[in-house]
Structures are given as structure tokens and as C-alpha cells.
Design an enzyme around this catalytic site. Structure first.
Site, PDB file in Angstrom:
ATOM      1  N   ASP A 145       0.845  -1.177   0.000  1.00  0.00           N
ATOM      2  CA  ASP A 145       0.000   0.000   0.000  1.00  0.00           C
ATOM      3  C   ASP A 145       0.891   1.241   0.000  1.00  0.00           C
ATOM      4  O   ASP A 145       1.732   1.399   0.889  1.00  0.00           O
ATOM      5  CB  ASP A 145      -0.870  -0.031   1.269  1.00  0.00           C
ATOM      6  CG  ASP A 145      -2.060   0.887   1.161  1.00  0.00           C
ATOM      7  OD1 ASP A 145      -2.865   0.689   0.249  1.00  0.00           O
ATOM      8  OD2 ASP A 145      -2.173   1.793   1.996  1.00  0.00           O
ATOM      9  N   ASP A 185      -3.080   2.689  -6.146  1.00  0.00           N
ATOM     10  CA  ASP A 185      -2.035   2.799  -5.131  1.00  0.00           C
ATOM     11  C   ASP A 185      -1.819   1.538  -4.299  1.00  0.00           C
ATOM     12  O   ASP A 185      -1.148   1.592  -3.280  1.00  0.00           O
ATOM     13  CB  ASP A 185      -2.310   3.981  -4.199  1.00  0.00           C
ATOM     14  CG  ASP A 185      -3.538   3.761  -3.340  1.00  0.00           C
ATOM     15  OD1 ASP A 185      -4.371   2.898  -3.684  1.00  0.00           O
ATOM     16  OD2 ASP A 185      -3.668   4.456  -2.317  1.00  0.00           O
ATOM     17  N   GLU A 186      -2.400   0.423  -4.720  1.00  0.00           N
ATOM     18  CA  GLU A 186      -2.112  -0.796  -3.971  1.00  0.00           C
ATOM     19  C   GLU A 186      -2.119  -2.038  -4.842  1.00  0.00           C
ATOM     20  O   GLU A 186      -2.763  -2.072  -5.895  1.00  0.00           O
ATOM     21  CB  GLU A 186      -3.037  -0.953  -2.763  1.00  0.00           C
ATOM     22  CG  GLU A 186      -4.501  -0.987  -3.051  1.00  0.00           C
ATOM     23  CD  GLU A 186      -5.294  -1.106  -1.757  1.00  0.00           C
ATOM     24  OE1 GLU A 186      -5.721  -2.206  -1.427  1.00  0.00           O
ATOM     25  OE2 GLU A 186      -5.476  -0.078  -1.092  1.00  0.00           O
TER      26      GLU A 186
END
Length: 395
Positions: free
Chosen positions: A17, A130-131
DNA sequence: TCTGGGGTCCTAGGACCC
DNA sequence: TCTGGGGTCCTAGGACCC
């Protein structure tokens, strides 16, 4: 007794993350803001970014729609979190800097960090900008000869490698959780943010995970959480001790059974490195609610524009779709959807506009409108499907 | 303090077909 | 005239996630 399934070898699954991703990308551009409360969000015009005098817009006196997309850890310390309305955030942190979102930049950094990870471990599942999930299993096995005897220690070493590579490629930090599955890793990556690597071994689930709130489980949202609370269940451990039949009674067969497994930390879902998109959509919330009659011209223009943008997305990605959907949110936030499935997939804006127009006829417009959206689903690749059709002709 | 935009998956009822 | 059960597709809404 013999197992119905062949013994599955141990899995080492990571969840990565990025730390305060959008805000951190902005800090690369404006390093002078480092250490200050900064939020990203709002509408393009309202959030101005750097003003001519070199100063920055703050939340003070913000008026209008919009929510916070990301806040720096300094802003979070003031109680300002993503999803919060900007008006409320302005009351809590009037001096926080407000920056407009620059999705093009975030997508660029997203590609950079994912490429850096794939260069080390290629088994990567995209979970948004974003992960990602990463399957370390092969890498952990491969490092058995030269690494530490404990596989979890080797997994941790791989995670540290990845963090370094991500930082070198982007200048950004990330947090990584490593456990036997995606569900637990998602929880683990939160444990030492920002910049941490957290491992939860199978025998640590009770001590680490069970005391946590049920809401920490990815898949238990506000509704399920409220219901669990009403039922007197607050922690994952309390949930884990309920029997499955009772949970099924309360939450339905599928969700109840899933909850029972999730609370025990059981999750066999594989890391999926690629999947076909199911739908493409565009929607917009207006600056001010629009009247279906008085603002008809404006609405029509926006409606057509959305169809054109969806068509552009489809074309760029190489898909066409058979199901055209319309979404309308009224001023009281009541939302309706209508959809229409065509005989053949379409890709062009006019065909989408026509079908969406048919959908619109089935909605009674008796309130002001807050949001308009257009969606295309039941996707296929036009080139492939026409080949299939051509082959069918020869059958 | 009224709550963005892009998605996925699930449920449930009705149509329709066998 | 009344009666099936199963399967698939379509539609609408909702929960949830990033």
C-alpha cells in the site's frame, strides 16, 4: 482420512500500500510543503494549487462540493481523512493546504512503482492506483538455498528489497504486509504505516487480528459493521467465535459463510495477475443541482459529453459493450439506474447516446439533478468477437 | 458537514425457454 | 385447465472497495 484436495503448499502473500499516495506525489512536486498538513481533493477550479504569489490555497473559507481524496499524515492528525467533505475539513483544519488532484501524475507514478515491483516479483495483482497484492510464494521458495532458514524472514527480506526499489523508482514510500493470504495481508499492511513491513504468521492470527474491530476486515463496510454492532459483536475474535449457521441466519448464505471464514483468517483467493474489465463508466456531479426542465440544454450537453468520454475510453481500451446504463442522482441523494441491453455490442458515442437516451425516458424527472452518469457493460473485444462471428459462419 | 468518481460483486424478481 | 422445475438472461438496487 485422505484430503479431498492435494496438500496446498504454504503461501506467502504480500499486500503493498503506497503511503498517502496522491499527497506524497504532490510533495515531490512541492517539497516546501513537507511536514505541513496537506489535502488533495475538491473540484478542479476550486482547488487552485500554487497561487501566483507562490503561496498555496488553504481550506479556510472553502465553499462548494467535493471530498478529500487523500490527506498527509500531518493533516490526518488534525482529524481530516479521505472521503470527508471539504466544508467539514475546512472547519477542522482551516490552514491545511488544499491541492487539486492531478490523476495523470498519479497514474504515471502508479505505473512506475508497479513496474519496479514486477521487476523483482512478477506475480502482481492490481488493486487500483495505489495498492497491489504480490504472491511471494515462488520467490520465498527460490531463496531457500541462500537465505535465512525461516521462510517468513526471507519474505521480509524480499519486502525490504521491494520497498527500496519503489523508493528508487519513485521517491515514494510504501507499507507492506505479509501473511498466508490476501485478507490478512491487507490487514497487516496497515499495522506499521507509513513505511513498515509487517508479518502475521498463521499462529499469530488470534493474538494480533482477533482483538481488532470487525470493520478492519476488507469486505465489512459501514452497513455490516452497524448490524454486527447491534448484534453485540465488536471484534474479529467475537465474530470468529459465532457459529456459521447463526451468521448465515443473520447475513444470508453467501455473506454469512464468508464472514465466518474471514474472521478466522481463512482466505484461499489466488493473486490474479490479469482480468478482463467488466464495465466502463463516466459520471459527474454538478457544481449546482440542475433542473430537468430549466437546465435541459445544459443537461443534454453534459449527457452527450459523458457518452463521448465513455466511447473514447472504450476505443482506447479496445472494447465494445452491449449493455448501456444511465445513472441519475437527485438533489436528495436518491439514486436511480436504468439499463438497456442491445442485440450487438457498440462502441461509438452516438449509439451509446441513443441507448442511454432510451434509458432516460424511463426515469421520472421530478426533482433537481445532482449527478449524471453513463456506463457500458457486457464488454467484448470487437476485433475478437468479429473473428468469432466470421468463424461461426464457416461452421 | 450533505456525502467524488471509477469500479466489482451480489441479490432478487420476472421473462422466456425447455 | 392446471401444473411442474431448471436454466439463463435482463433489470434495478445496494454494499463495498480504492
Amino acid at each position: 482420512m485422505e484430503s479431498a484436495h492435494p496438500a496446498r503448499s504454504a503461501r506467502y502473500i504480500a499486500h503493498l500500500d503506497m503511503d498517502a499516495f496522491y499527497a506524497s506525489v504532490e510533495l515531490l512536486r512541492y517539497p516546501q510543503l513537507r511536514g505541513k498538513p496537506v489535502v488533495v481533493g475538491g473540484r478542479r477550479r476550486a482547488a487552485r494549487g500554487e497561487a501566483e504569489d507562490g503561496g498555496f490555497a488553504t481550506l479556510r473559507g472553502y465553499s462548494g462540493r467535493g471530498v478529500i481524496t487523500t490527506s498527509t499524515y500531518e493533516a490526518r492528525a488534525l482529524g481530516v481523512f479521505s472521503g470527508m467533505g471539504l466544508m467539514k475539513a475546512a472547519k477542522l483544519a482551516p490552514d491545511a493546504v488544499l491541492l487539486p488532484a492531478d490523476f495523470e501524475a498519479y497514474r504515471r507514478y502508479s505505473r512506475l512503482f508497479k513496474d519496479a515491483v514486477r521487476a523483482i516479483v512478477p506475480q502482481v495483482e492490481d488493486r487500483g492506483i495505489d495498492e497491489i497484492y504480490i504472491d511471494f510464494s515462488e520467490a520465498v521458495a527460490a531463496s531457500a538455498a541462500e537465505g535465512a532458514p525461516d521462510p517468513w524472514a526471507r519474505a521480509r527480506a524480499i519486502a525490504l528489497d521491494i520497498q527500496r526499489a519503489v523508493r528508487e523508482a519513485t521517491g515514494l514510500s510504501c507499507s507492506i504486509g505479509i501473511t498466508p493470504n490476501k485478507l490478512l495481508s491487507k490487514i497487516a499492511s496497515e499495522l506499521n504505516k507509513p513505511g513498515g513491513v509487517s508479518v502475521i504468521r498463521p499462529d499469530e492470527v488470534r493474538s494480533i487480528v482477533w482483538p481488532m474491530a470487525v470493520r478492519k476486515i476488507n469486505g465489512i463496510g459501514p452497513k455490516a459493521n452497524a448490524k454486527l454492532e447491534r448484534l453485540g459483536l465488536r471484534t474479529i475474535g467475537e465474530l470468529a467465535q459465532k457459529d456459521e449457521a447463526w451468521l448465515v441466519e443473520q447475513f444470508g448464505r453467501s455473506y454469512g459463510a464468508w464472514m465466518h471464514r474471514a474472521a478466522r483468517g481463512e482466505d484461499e483467493r489466488p493473486v490474479v495477475t490479469w482480468s478482463e474489465p467488466k464495465s466502463v463508466s463516466r459520471e459527474t456531479t454538478f457544481e449546482d443541482d440542475l433542473h430537468p426542465v430549466r437546465d435541459k440544454a445544459r443537461l443534454t450537453q453534459i449527457f452527450t459529453g459523458l457518452c463521448e468520454r465513455v466511447a473514447g475510453d472504450l476505443k482506447r481500451k479496445g472494447y465494445a459493450g452491449r449493455t448501456i446504463g444511465l445513472k441519475i442522482r437527485f438533489d436528495n441523494f436518491h439514486t436511480v439506474t436504468r439499463d438497456l441491453t442491445l442485440d450487438a455490442p457498440v462502441q461509438d458515442a452516438r449509439a451509446i447516446r441513443r441507448a442511454a437516451g432510451e434509458c432516460l425516458k424511463r426515469v421520472s424527472l421530478d426533482r433537481r439533478i445532482r449527478l449524471l452518469g453513463v456506463r457500458v457493460g457486457a464488454l467484448s473485444r470487437p476485433d475478437i468477437s468479429s473473428e468469432v462471428h466470421a468463424m461461426a459462419l464457416f461452421d
